[in-house]
Motif scaffolding. Structure first.
Motif, PDB file in Angstrom:
ATOM      1  N   ARG A  58      -2.882  26.259   4.276  1.00  0.00           N
ATOM      2  CA  ARG A  58      -3.026  24.847   4.638  1.00  0.00           C
ATOM      3  C   ARG A  58      -2.167  24.543   5.864  1.00  0.00           C
ATOM      4  O   ARG A  58      -0.943  24.687   5.822  1.00  0.00           O
ATOM      5  CB  ARG A  58      -2.628  23.944   3.482  1.00  0.00           C
TER       6      ARG A  58
ATOM      7  N   GLN B  50     -18.154  28.573   6.312  1.00  0.00           N
ATOM      8  CA  GLN B  50     -17.244  29.712   6.259  1.00  0.00           C
ATOM      9  C   GLN B  50     -15.760  29.349   6.283  1.00  0.00           C
ATOM     10  O   GLN B  50     -14.925  30.141   5.826  1.00  0.00           O
ATOM     11  CB  GLN B  50     -17.554  30.674   7.417  1.00  0.00           C
TER      12      GLN B  50
ATOM     13  N   HIS C  23      -2.220  35.283   6.497  1.00  0.00           N
ATOM     14  CA  HIS C  23      -2.886  35.070   5.209  1.00  0.00           C
ATOM     15  C   HIS C  23      -1.900  34.484   4.210  1.00  0.00           C
ATOM     16  O   HIS C  23      -0.677  34.520   4.405  1.00  0.00           O
ATOM     17  CB  HIS C  23      -3.471  36.376   4.691  1.00  0.00           C
TER      18      HIS C  23
ATOM     19  N   LYS D  27      -6.355  31.701   4.136  1.00  0.00           N
ATOM     20  CA  LYS D  27      -6.383  30.553   3.228  1.00  0.00           C
ATOM     21  C   LYS D  27      -5.002  29.904   3.176  1.00  0.00           C
ATOM     22  O   LYS D  27      -4.271  29.995   2.184  1.00  0.00           O
ATOM     23  CB  LYS D  27      -6.885  30.986   1.855  1.00  0.00           C
TER      24      LYS D  27
ATOM     25  N   TYR E 136      -9.711  23.176   5.258  1.00  0.00           N
ATOM     26  CA  TYR E 136     -10.316  24.300   5.973  1.00  0.00           C
ATOM     27  C   TYR E 136      -9.290  25.420   6.165  1.00  0.00           C
ATOM     28  O   TYR E 136      -8.088  25.171   6.333  1.00  0.00           O
ATOM     29  CB  TYR E 136     -10.827  23.846   7.344  1.00  0.00           C
ATOM     30  N   ALA E 137      -9.760  26.657   6.162  1.00  0.00           N
ATOM     31  CA  ALA E 137      -8.888  27.807   6.414  1.00  0.00           C
ATOM     32  C   ALA E 137      -8.327  27.725   7.823  1.00  0.00           C
ATOM     33  O   ALA E 137      -8.957  27.193   8.746  1.00  0.00           O
ATOM     34  CB  ALA E 137      -9.667  29.106   6.236  1.00  0.00           C
TER      35      ALA E 137
ATOM     36  N   PRO F 114     -11.018  34.834   5.425  1.00  0.00           N
ATOM     37  CA  PRO F 114     -10.360  33.591   5.809  1.00  0.00           C
ATOM     38  C   PRO F 114      -8.858  33.651   5.546  1.00  0.00           C
ATOM     39  O   PRO F 114      -8.412  34.249   4.557  1.00  0.00           O
ATOM     40  CB  PRO F 114     -11.025  32.541   4.917  1.00  0.00           C
TER      41      PRO F 114
ATOM     42  N   TRP G 188     -14.503  26.182   5.129  1.00  0.00           N
ATOM     43  CA  TRP G 188     -14.112  25.261   4.072  1.00  0.00           C
ATOM     44  C   TRP G 188     -13.683  26.032   2.829  1.00  0.00           C
ATOM     45  O   TRP G 188     -14.360  26.960   2.377  1.00  0.00           O
ATOM     46  CB  TRP G 188     -15.259  24.310   3.721  1.00  0.00           C
ATOM     47  N   GLN G 189     -12.525  25.628   2.276  1.00  0.00           N
ATOM     48  CA  GLN G 189     -11.990  26.269   1.076  1.00  0.00           C
ATOM     49  C   GLN G 189     -11.868  25.215  -0.027  1.00  0.00           C
ATOM     50  O   GLN G 189     -10.942  24.397  -0.020  1.00  0.00           O
ATOM     51  CB  GLN G 189     -10.615  26.889   1.369  1.00  0.00           C
ATOM     52  N   SER G 190     -12.791  25.245  -0.962  1.00  0.00           N
ATOM     53  CA  SER G 190     -12.819  24.218  -2.013  1.00  0.00           C
ATOM     54  C   SER G 190     -11.543  24.211  -2.846  1.00  0.00           C
ATOM     55  O   SER G 190     -11.065  23.152  -3.260  1.00  0.00           O
ATOM     56  CB  SER G 190     -14.027  24.437  -2.929  1.00  0.00           C
ATOM     57  N   ASP G 191     -10.984  25.407  -3.075  1.00  0.00           N
ATOM     58  CA  ASP G 191      -9.785  25.470  -3.906  1.00  0.00           C
ATOM     59  C   ASP G 191      -8.569  24.876  -3.210  1.00  0.00           C
ATOM     60  O   ASP G 191      -7.604  24.442  -3.851  1.00  0.00           O
ATOM     61  CB  ASP G 191      -9.496  26.907  -4.326  1.00  0.00           C
ATOM     62  N   LEU G 192      -8.593  24.839  -1.878  1.00  0.00           N
ATOM     63  CA  LEU G 192      -7.493  24.256  -1.119  1.00  0.00           C
ATOM     64  C   LEU G 192      -7.737  22.791  -0.779  1.00  0.00           C
ATOM     65  O   LEU G 192      -6.802  22.053  -0.473  1.00  0.00           O
ATOM     66  CB  LEU G 192      -7.255  25.035   0.189  1.00  0.00           C
TER      67      LEU G 192
END
Length: 722
Positions: free
Chosen positions: A521, A498, A442, A519, A507-508, A517, A500-504
């Motif tokens: 990169r 599940q 994580h 999170k 994808y997780a 997730p 996809w991480q918009s803030d990153l």
């Protein structure tokens, strides 16, 4: 060879070896590997084996752990070492340090040239040692070969401790040979026989001493063989015959598939070395050719490595994929075993032949703890069918493919994702390609707990379902095709929802056992581009991440962004650069039309290969490229490594934009690019629907044109999209 002039006295070999200069310069530290079948040898540039990760191995056992040459009781001075272009012969050129002759006369440094030439053929190591006297004196010199065989299992060599071992027998010496034997706890007797072309002046259990009389401007040659049993005495004819057969065998392997030639001489050297490395690691099994993963630690059949290597080479040599598929189908799991992480339908991760595997001290005799191998196996089968049109072979595999699909369905039943969690503590904790203990974590540094769903694995499952749907249609089973199409669609939707991480903006890395997730990169998201899962918008965002300074070092794509908590450019999986990983991401960029970046990534990888003597290692450090500096080697990377060598051809396919539809007998070329500095390139003997063609690419101004040779123009359709 062993004649000593009467006016010279012998040195005491024990005294001479006691004076061996252990601190003699040993630059460069690079190791050299030879392989044939299930035997391989790793030695340093001097040709010496010192027993620290190196050795001569047979069936995952080190059958020669020391093999060191001294002259006059001292180490030698290195002039240079190399492998032949076909990887068959290792040659090192050495000269003497200041020594005394057997008669007590001083021999200055550089008076004697020593050439060691080595090869492996049919489970046997052959060596030719030639001494040439360039000094102004007739001399008799002491040449000593110090040897040992510890018969350690590959996993012992890698660091595994054992509480008990078998029995090492006392060495048995003859006139011209010595037998070393070990009876393992598995009751198998393993042996090494060292045989010499001349009778040593002294033959001990760990050393052979030769007093070699060489007149000035003359040369003398000693032949040595190491095998499991005694054969005819070593000599010139046996050495030459083994070398000729080994080279013929290697030429035959290198003829398989199409060849590539360009206008760039150095670029061609890279292509030829990569092709030779794939051929070196490819072993002919009863099921066909199989690329072993890498030397020294992984010189065996690995499922994941074999599939990815076959995918890399598929467009040029589909026969390799056929061999991989046949082997993996033959060894597919049919029952559950927690110890080996096997479940019905699952595809093999690794197989081993050593003593520890035979005794089940480790689970790797036949081990299934790879979560990605099964969907990759299905994906390869579908890609093979597309490339060749060989549906007869697919029909024979069909039961295996549906069993593999059944395993995927069962593995995803609980969460909708294919997850892993080792079934026994002896197995691998992480079971994707990044299998280090700390590679799945994580953002705050917590290690993810299982069952774990890796992002790239879900992409492989998506590709497997798409491939099964296509194959089912070709077999006339529309109902099965529809069912697998629906599964592919559901997997795509779940990943997008599940992972996809918009803030990153990517994808997780994974989803852990609590549904949280990871999170972080990573380059893993680039594998989704390879299989075509993301929408174009999200694919572009992932591409932007991979091409940013956080990932792209200038030599390749790092496995982990440089702002992650565990980032370390010197680590195995957390910030290093793996050529195969960069190549898969590059193929994904090509799929989404990001062509200029493909050229850039291929260029950086080629330039890295130049610094590594045209041979891409398993991985190297992820430090940022600086002007005038070379990429930094990872100290214990495998070299050669099949999927690193194969990445050369995956880069090339991505750059050229080539796809082959064997069923319809046509070639598709999409927005072709040529590597930087290359003005023309030709692929010769490219089989398209059993018709061999030559496909050429030519730079014309700011465009690249593709065309077929005159002989086959019109016979094989060429569709070019610009």
């Amino acid at each position: 060879m062993s004649v000593t002039p009467l006016d010279e006295r012998k040195l005491d070999p024990a005294v001479a070896l006691a004076a061996l200069d252990e601190t003699a310069p040993r630059e460069p530290h690079r190791l050299f590997a030879l392989k044939h079948g299930d035997c391989f040898a790793v030695a340093d540039a001097y040709g010496d084996i010192r027993g620290i990760g190196d050795g001569f191995f047979r069936d995952d056992t080190r059958v020669l752990s020391e093999f060191r040459l001294t002259l006059g009781g001292r180490s030698t001075s290195l002039l240079g070492a190399s492998l032949s272009q076909d990887n068959v012969l290792f040659t090192t050129n050495l000269t003497n340090l200041p020594i005394e002759s057997a008669g007590g006369r001083d021999i200055p440094q550089g008076g004697i040239h020593i050439e060691r030439v080595r090869l492996i053929w049919q489970d046997r190591l052959f060596e030719r040692i030639t001494l040439s006297n360039y000094s102004q004196e007739h001399s008799t010199v002491l040449l000593s070969l110090q040897f040992a065989a510890d018969f350690r299992d590959m996993f012992e060599v890698r660091g595994s401790a054992r509480t008990k071992r078998g029995v090492t027998h006392a060495a048995e010496t003859g006139d011209n040979s010595v037998l070393l034997r070990y009876e393992g706890l598995d009751k198998l007797v393993r042996s090494s026989v060292l045989a010499f072309s001349e009778t040593p002046d002294q033959l001990l259990e760990n050393r052979a001493d030769f007093y070699i009389a060489i007149t000035k401007r003359s040369r003398r040659t000693l032949y040595v063989e190491v095998g499991a049993q005694a054969e005819a005495p070593p000599g010139r004819e046996r050495f030459r015959a083994a070398a000729a057969r080994a080279r013929f065998s290697m030429r035959a392997k290198r003829r398989h598939g199409a060849t590539v030639h360009s206008s760039g001489r150095v670029f061609n050297d890279w292509i030829q070395r990569a092709r030779a490395d794939v051929a070196l690691l490819t072993t002919e099994l009863s099921t066909g050719p199989y690329p072993y993963a890498g030397i020294p630690w992984f010189s065996t059949a690995f499922g994941r490595d074999g599939v990815i290597s076959a995918l890399q080479m598929l467009w040029l040599n589909p026969g390799l994929a056929r061999g991989v598929l046949a082997f993996l189908a033959q060894h597919q799991a049919t029952e559950s075993s927690p110890f080996s992480d096997a479940q019905p339908g699952k595809i093999l991760h690794e197989t081993r032949k050593g003593e520890m595997a035979a005794l089940s001290e480790l689970p790797f005799g036949r081990y299934y703890g790879g979560v990605d191998t099964t969907p990759l196996y299905i994906h390869l089968a579908a890609a093979y069918a597309e490339r060749t049109g060989d549906m007869d072979f697919i029909d024979r595999l069909w039961g295996s493919l549906t069993a593999a699909a059944g395993w995927m369905e069962e593995a995803s039943r609980a969460t909708g994702f294919v997850t892993y969690q080792r079934a026994a503590v002896s197995g691998l904790a992480n079971q994707g390609w990044k299998d280090s203990y700390d590679s799945i974590f994580h953002a705050d540094g917590r290690i993810a707990r299982g069952p774990i769903a890796l992002v790239e694995v879900q992409g492989y499952v998506f590709a497997a379902y798409c491939g099964l749907a296509t194959l089912a249609k070709r077999r006339g089973d529309d109902e099965a095709a529809s069912r697998w199409e629906r599964k592919a669609g559901k997997m795509c939707a779940r990943v997008e929802a599940q992972f996809w991480q918009s803030d990153l903006g990517t994808y997780a890395l994974a989803i852990d056992g609590e549904g949280q997730p990871c999170k972080v990169r990573t380059s893993n998201a680039g594998h989704l581009l390879y299989v075509g899962l993301p929408t174009p918008e999200r694919a572009r965002m992932v591409a932007d991440q991979l091409l940013s300074a956080s990932f792209h070092s200038g030599w390749g794509i790092r496995t982990l962004a440089d702002d992650a908590i565990f980032f370390n450019p010197m680590s195995y999986h957390n910030g290093s650069i793996w050529p195969h990983d960069t190549a898969i991401c590059t193929a994904g960029l090509a799929r989404y039309g990001i062509r200029d970046s493909v050229v850039r990534l291929m260029s950086g990888t080629f330039e890295a290969a130049v610094h590594f003597n045209m041979r891409l290692p398993e991985l190297f450090c992820g430090f940022t490229r600086a002007p005038g500096e070379a990429p930094i080697a990872y100290p214990v990377a495998c070299l050669p490594q099949a999927w690193s060598a194969g990445s050369t051809f995956m880069f090339m396919q991505a750059c050229l934009g080539v796809e082959i539809d064997g069923g319809r007998g046509l070639i598709k070329v999409t927005r072709p690019r040529l590597p930087i500095g290359i003005d023309n390139l030709v692929i010769r003997h490219l089989d398209v629907g059993n018709v061999p063609v030559d496909l050429s690419f030519q730079r014309v101004g700011d465009r690249v044109v593709a065309y077929l040779d005159d002989q086959h123009e019109g016979q094989v359709p060429l569709v070019v999209r610009t």
